[in-house]
Scaffold this active site. Structure first.
Site, mmCIF file in Angstrom:
data_model
loop_
_atom_site.group_PDB
_atom_site.id
_atom_site.type_symbol
_atom_site.label_atom_id
_atom_site.label_comp_id
_atom_site.label_asym_id
_atom_site.label_seq_id
_atom_site.Cartn_x
_atom_site.Cartn_y
_atom_site.Cartn_z
ATOM 1 C CG HIS A 25 -5.391 -0.164 -1.882
ATOM 2 N ND1 HIS A 25 -5.863 -0.907 -1.566
ATOM 3 C CD2 HIS A 25 -5.091 0.206 -1.036
ATOM 4 C CE1 HIS A 25 -4.796 -1.034 0.768
ATOM 5 N NE2 HIS A 25 -4.392 -0.013 0.050
ATOM 6 C CB SER A 78 -1.008 -0.128 1.458
ATOM 7 O OG SER A 78 -2.348 1.133 0.821
ATOM 8 C CD GLU A 116 -15.061 11.764 -8.112
ATOM 9 O OE1 GLU A 116 -15.000 12.442 -8.400
ATOM 10 O OE2 GLU A 116 -15.581 10.991 -6.750
#
Lengths: 275, 275
Positions: B179, B137, B155
């Site tokens: 991710h 991460s 988005e």
């Protein structure tokens, strides 16, 4: 034959393929609905709510949104079940329409209720005489020859995790996905294209549309249209027998198109916006 | 010069760049942690929890996960603030380690706390003597020269909506996102690559890693690694002055790589898994 096809193409109308949630505030800019209305030229628009199990409220919502956009009337077309899709009064609604707008819901409702019925024939006739066929969300997905029905969003794409079905066939050699960036659907659209790279993948963001005329489309709205071109794909594993395997796919060409960008579907080439 | 660089490359160790949420159930397969342990060859592993504001619990979690994987010890390294990053006992922790594992949190914590300190120098020295540098991460993002810090997921990507910062520089000409499928980050990785297509985009799914040795990486774990190659990009609008504009970017090459697939970072070419 090629000439005949080209003439056929010239006779056809416009597709407005919308990625869902097009802005429809009666006081907002409503870029997409405004474009639909503009292309209707004061004619009648049919609102086909057949994708929804509960179409209540859809008509009022769109009626308000289109109120000042100079349509020559907005008429709802709903089909509770397939038996109704041949009713004369349902068919006649489309006869004098300048366009039809498929609202959202489930794309399988559209194809299972009207596929191979009088309504489908009327929609095709409308398109062939130059009408506007718009569709948002499920209404967008249903437009292609083979349509995407299901497949997980926002997770690693597994090769067996994709359900497709025969669509309305208004646009060939394309497969459409909607709510694209919003729902993280890039993996599943790649997976769909991997099944047969003859088909170009179109991933359409919310409040965004691809307006298709002839072999070309233009992007309008506030998001992007992603084009996934697998023509030069050198490797994929979708034909392997283990559905749980993760998609592997090499050498895919991708374009991200914003408002004003155009794309030639025959040549598979984008053209930037002029501004 | 090229030869010198190549020799330098040969001396260097291994990067294990993990997309977050690597499976660490003490009874599970732990493919990624197992691979880290295997490459440590019974040596000591440092768990650097510096990315987190609240590192409590991280050590216990990883200690349990690595318990039967034959490490020669797992030692935590935490830096509360930058002043501690030169402490002798902190630095010495790395001296006899075979590897270091950066856990998740905020990549800016890593670079702002240890950038240009003794710890960073020790990490680089560990890498140069052939050690393993793993990061998950935030720990993955921090490895590149320029790292991705923020940018909306799920988005439409706007050209101004991306924050980058100088990273640890353990891998050059690459920008890493994590991710990846889970948070719908394709748009923002494309946006990052558009800023300078010299940089290759690596989007890594959860429980998935790119294991980099020399110029090549191999994919391990349960998800995919996406490679975004902008070398032949024919158009992008990121240099335009309106940050709210939607990204437009044409002719991007994309690869989706599953476990076993390899990728040559110098030639920018994938090789399919042998199975």
């Amino acid at each position: 034959m090629a000439e005949e096809r080209e003439q056929g193409g010239r006779r056809q109308g416009t597709l407005v393929i919308i990625g869902g949630h097009e802005e429809r505030d009666p006081k907002g800019p409503r870029k997409i609905l405004r474009e639909v209305a503009r292309r209707i030229h004061g004619g009648k628009l049919v609102l086909a709510t057949v994708a929804s199990h509960k179409p209540e409220g859809y008509y009022d919502d769109y009626d308000k949104a289109f109120a000042d956009l100079e349509l020559g009337g907005l008429v709802e077309l709903y089909v509770e079940d397939r038996a109704e899709a041949g009713d004369r009064e349902k068919l006649e609604v489309i006869d004098d329409a300048a366009g039809i707008f498929f609202s959202g819901g489930d794309q399988l409702r559209i194809t299972s209720q009207i596929g191979d019925t009088g309504i489908e024939a009327k929609v095709r006739a409308l398109y062939e005489r130059g009408g506007v066929i718009a569709g948002t969300s499920a209404g967008a997905s249903a437009m292609s020859d083979t349509m995407l029905v299901r497949g997980t969003s926002s997770e690693t794409h597994r090769i067996g995790d994709l359900h497709m079905a025969p669509g309305l066939g208004l646009i060939r050699d394309v497969i459409i996905d909607q709510h694209f960036a919003e729902r993280g659907r890039f993996g599943r659209l790649l997976g769909a294209v991997a099944h047969n790279p003859r088909v170009l993948g179109l991933g359409i963001d919310e409040d965004t549309a691809a307006v298709v005329e002839g072999d070309e489309f233009t992007v309008i709205g506030s998001g992007a249209v992603y084009v996934v071109d697998g023509e030069h794909c050198s490797h994929s594993n979708v034909a392997e027998a283990q559905p749980e395997r993760v998609l592997s796919m090499h050498d895919v060409r991708v374009h991200v198109l914003a408002a004003g960008d155009r794309f030639d579907l025959a040549k598979r080439e984008p053209t930037p916006s002029k501004r």
